[in-house]
Design a protein around this motif. Structure first.
Motif, short mmCIF file in Angstrom:
data_model
loop_
_atom_site.label_atom_id
_atom_site.label_comp_id
_atom_site.label_asym_id
_atom_site.label_seq_id
_atom_site.Cartn_x
_atom_site.Cartn_y
_atom_site.Cartn_z
N SER A 81 0.94 -1.08 -0.03
CA SER A 81 0.07 -0.12 0.06
C SER A 81 0.86 1.26 0.04
O SER A 81 1.60 1.32 1.06
CB SER A 81 -0.79 -0.06 1.10
OG SER A 81 -1.60 1.14 1.38
N ILE A 82 0.62 1.97 -1.05
CA ILE A 82 1.64 3.10 -1.25
C ILE A 82 1.21 4.17 -0.23
O ILE A 82 0.04 4.68 -0.26
CB ILE A 82 1.75 3.80 -2.55
CG1 ILE A 82 2.39 2.76 -3.34
CG2 ILE A 82 2.49 5.12 -2.57
CD1 ILE A 82 2.66 3.02 -5.03
N ARG A 83 1.95 4.51 0.65
CA ARG A 83 1.61 5.65 1.76
C ARG A 83 1.88 7.32 1.47
O ARG A 83 1.26 8.11 1.96
CB ARG A 83 2.07 5.26 2.87
CG ARG A 83 1.75 3.82 3.56
CD ARG A 83 2.10 3.32 4.99
NE ARG A 83 3.45 3.50 5.19
CZ ARG A 83 3.97 3.23 6.35
NH1 ARG A 83 3.35 2.92 7.50
NH2 ARG A 83 5.22 3.16 6.53
N GLU A 89 6.85 5.86 -0.92
CA GLU A 89 6.95 4.85 0.17
C GLU A 89 5.97 4.16 0.22
O GLU A 89 4.58 4.47 0.11
CB GLU A 89 6.87 5.79 1.48
CG GLU A 89 6.96 5.38 2.65
CD GLU A 89 6.88 5.95 4.00
OE1 GLU A 89 6.66 5.42 5.14
OE2 GLU A 89 7.40 7.02 3.87
N ALA A 90 6.15 2.63 0.77
CA ALA A 90 5.11 1.67 0.60
C ALA A 90 5.25 0.73 1.87
O ALA A 90 6.10 0.63 2.36
CB ALA A 90 5.14 1.00 -0.58
N ALA A 91 4.21 0.64 2.36
CA ALA A 91 4.36 -0.64 3.21
C ALA A 91 3.58 -2.01 2.83
O ALA A 91 2.57 -2.02 2.28
CB ALA A 91 2.96 -0.14 4.51
N ALA A 92 4.28 -3.02 3.13
CA ALA A 92 3.95 -4.30 2.81
C ALA A 92 4.82 -5.39 3.70
O ALA A 92 5.88 -5.08 4.24
CB ALA A 92 4.20 -4.42 1.35
N VAL A 93 4.31 -6.38 3.65
CA VAL A 93 4.99 -7.97 4.26
C VAL A 93 4.67 -8.67 3.20
O VAL A 93 3.65 -9.22 2.95
CB VAL A 93 4.47 -7.82 5.53
CG1 VAL A 93 5.20 -9.28 6.05
CG2 VAL A 93 5.06 -6.63 6.62
#
Length: 319
Positions: A201-203, A221-225
């Protein structure tokens, strides 16, 4: 009387006269059931349930852990070493006087500290999956099992031996604590680490409006696992580290740096973040000076991070 033993030495009073007040013995290694007699007693014996352990000084029990503790002729006490849960039960000191027989009983309750003997392994799951964590413990009395997710609040969770999480979300990832307690000793604690995978998810994005001939930087910047991989595109062309272009990636952040910006460089660029669960893209703009709109994207980027990545750019382009 009713007495308890916590894996240890516990002197349990067994008297011909009234016994002492009930008490909880400390954590040691054997148990003594004391029986005090006087010189009018002609015969004395110790029994466990209906089994004779000692008759006078003759040992009837074959258990090597059991012996007598005597002090002169006035004490006739039974000692049990390395007490086990199977030793729990009623013990009777029986005496015979010239007038009549008398007995005094002690009931030995064996307590065992709570011990967790099986707990779930650390797991990795995809967001939305159903998860069951298990924590099995033994002890006497039966231990109480509680769960917590060690996030800042660390509030108790609804679950005992099994903790069910339906449709796990990314904010439920972390270290889970299982605690088993029964007030006999310090609670036993084990931990399970739960990793929750989710798509990128690009934050944050940050556009820029450098003048011709200067360095232009575009940030994403992106959040992911698992941690996302990044790609940069100009129209349908994928960009790579070539003469005049440098792409830096640091964890969930990426910076596209363009040295010596020309008129042809202005326009729309696409940042793509992806992992095995999915991908997301966002447009980032290199504006002509004075035409920039919303150059900070959805939020202001971390200044310290961008300064760090910009320093890499200076090393690359020899600012």
């Amino acid at each position: 009387g009713l007495y308890r033993w916590r894996h240890s030495i516990c002197e349990l009073g067994c008297f011909v006269s009234p016994p002492p007040p009930n008490r909880l013995c400390g954590v040691l290694f054997f148990c003594v059931c004391r029986c005090y007699v006087d010189d009018k007693v002609s015969k004395v014996a110790w029994l466990n349930r209906s089994n004779i352990i000692f008759a006078g000084e003759d040992k009837w029990s074959l258990d090597p852990r059991v012996d007598l503790v005597t002090k002169g002729q006035l004490e006739y006490s039974l000692r049990i070493q390395k007490v086990d849960v199977y030793d729990e039960g009623s013990y009777t000191c029986s005496i015979q006087t010239k007038q009549q027989p008398k007995t005094s009983q002690v009931y030995l309750i064996v307590q065992v500290p709570a011990t967790i003997y099986k707990v779930s392994e650390d797991i990795i799951v995809n967001e939305g999956s159903n998860v069951t964590l298990s924590c099995l413990a033994s002890g006497r009395p039966d231990p109480l099992i509680t769960w917590r997710l060690l996030n800042p609040s660390a509030e108790p969770l609804d679950g005992e031996e099994y903790l069910d999480i339906i449709g796990i979300m990314r904010n439920q990832a972390g270290r889970y604590e299982c605690k088993a307690s029964n007030d006999v000793a310090t609670p036993d604690v084990k931990y399970v680490n739960v990793v929750v995978n989710y798509p990128p998810s690009i934050r944050k994005t940050q556009s820029s409006e450098p003048p011709v001939g200067r360095l232009g930087t575009l940030q994403c910047e992106a959040a992911a696992v698992p941690t996302p991989e990044f790609e940069w595109y100009r129209d349908d062309k994928r960009l790579s580290n070539t003469q005049g272009i440098n792409i830096q990636i640091l964890g969930g952040n990426t910076v596209l740096m363009i040295a010596n910006v020309t008129e042809e460089d202005y326009g729309n660029y696409t940042c793509v973040a992806s992992n095995r669960l999915g991908a997301q893209s966002a447009s980032v703009f290199l504006y002509r000076p004075g035409t920039g709109r919303d150059i900070n994207g959805s939020a202001c980027a971390s200044l310290s991070l961008w300064l760090l990545l910009a320093s890499f750019a200076c090393l690359f382009f020899k600012c």
